[in-house]
Design an enzyme around this catalytic site. Sequence first.
Site, PDB file in Angstrom:
ATOM      1  CG  ASP A 231      -1.872   0.977   1.217  1.00 49.46           C
ATOM      2  OD1 ASP A 231      -2.980   1.074   0.664  1.00 49.46           O
ATOM      3  OD2 ASP A 231      -1.806   2.165   1.714  1.00 49.46           O
ATOM      4  CG  ASN A 239      -4.878  11.025  -5.565  1.00 47.28           C
ATOM      5  OD1 ASN A 239      -4.027  11.468  -6.642  1.00 47.28           O
ATOM      6  ND2 ASN A 239      -5.217  10.014  -5.131  1.00 47.28           N
ATOM      7  CG  ASP A 248      -4.251   9.010 -12.519  1.00 45.47           C
ATOM      8  OD1 ASP A 248      -4.421   8.578 -11.466  1.00 45.47           O
ATOM      9  OD2 ASP A 248      -4.793   9.289 -13.285  1.00 45.47           O
ATOM     10  CD  GLU A 274      -4.633   4.095  -1.618  1.00 42.63           C
ATOM     11  OE1 GLU A 274      -5.053   4.271  -0.560  1.00 42.63           O
ATOM     12  OE2 GLU A 274      -5.472   4.219  -2.619  1.00 42.63           O
TER      13      GLU A 274
END
Length: 360
Positions: A231, A239, A248, A274
């Site tokens: 993770d 973000n 991204d 993620e």
Amino acid sequence: MNHLNRSISWIAAFIVIGIHFHEKGYGPAYWICLALHFLIYPHVVYWRARRAEHQLQAEIQNLLCDNVLFGMWAMALGFPLWICHTLISAGALNLAVYRGARGVLQALLAVLGGAGIVYGLGGAGPLALDTSPLVSTLCMTAMLFYLLLFARSMYGRTVLLSETRVKLRRSEQALQRQLEAVQALQLQLTDQANHDALTGLYNRRYLDDTLPRELDRCARSGSPISVLLIDLDHFKTINDTHGHAVGDEVLKRTAAILQQQLRASDICCRYGGEEFLMVLPGMDLDAALTRAEHCRQLMAHHDWDQELPSVTRVTLSVGVACAMDGDITQDALIHRADMALYQAKSGGRNRVVLDTSGAD
């Protein structure tokens, strides 16, 4: 084709035999039979064959009937050699086209049958083998004309067959190209269905199809299998701070780094937003821990400034689970890795934690 050949050639036969009748002084009954046979009959049998359910079979029957009638004429006229030769040769040639040597034999038997019918009815004429020079010459000419007409028809059939073969070959090639295009499209669709569009890694669908098979294989061979549940730490902050486009790019670069660490037998999937999951068949606990730590360090020390100047550092938390003989379900193994990942994140992130609940 047979209708055209029969109609034209039998008009010639009518003329040749008519001259023979005139020279020999045959009566009206012969002339009527001659007209019915050589002028009317060709169109009657054509009409019959065109309306038959099996046209080829009907036409072969017509050809056999032709030879029966030729035999009847031969017996009735006393076997004039040139006339008999012309009629019987043409009749045998027609059947040979459809049935080869067997057709020639059938034609001769039909001629004998026709001759026998006339003989049995008492209609046999006196033996008269000779024909006049004019009739003999006309028979030769008619036979040559028929062979040329026949050759012309065969040439037309050969050309048509050649053109048909070319068209079929082109159609087969076009069909093969379409089949290859369909197969390529199917492979492309399968590939798209099994891969994550953003990272290019395998997706959950592929994982659900593949991991059970890997577990079964390891269970049969008694070899270990490990999974790493990975993770990205604080990905929501990336973000929110830099935007989803930067997020991204981080995911794509992370996927590339992880993919570089894979063996040929390993599988790496994008497991969630993620989250990534590595399946490591045949890898024991110690090796799995080493692999997880190596991936963590690569990410922690990766130089993001050259690719994403706005991102300074990205770290991973990894949960490791291992089954020594593969005798475990997919959900149970991933659950162990998930519990270890939870401990890694709750323990401060940027670390590797081993699940010990099912460790051997």
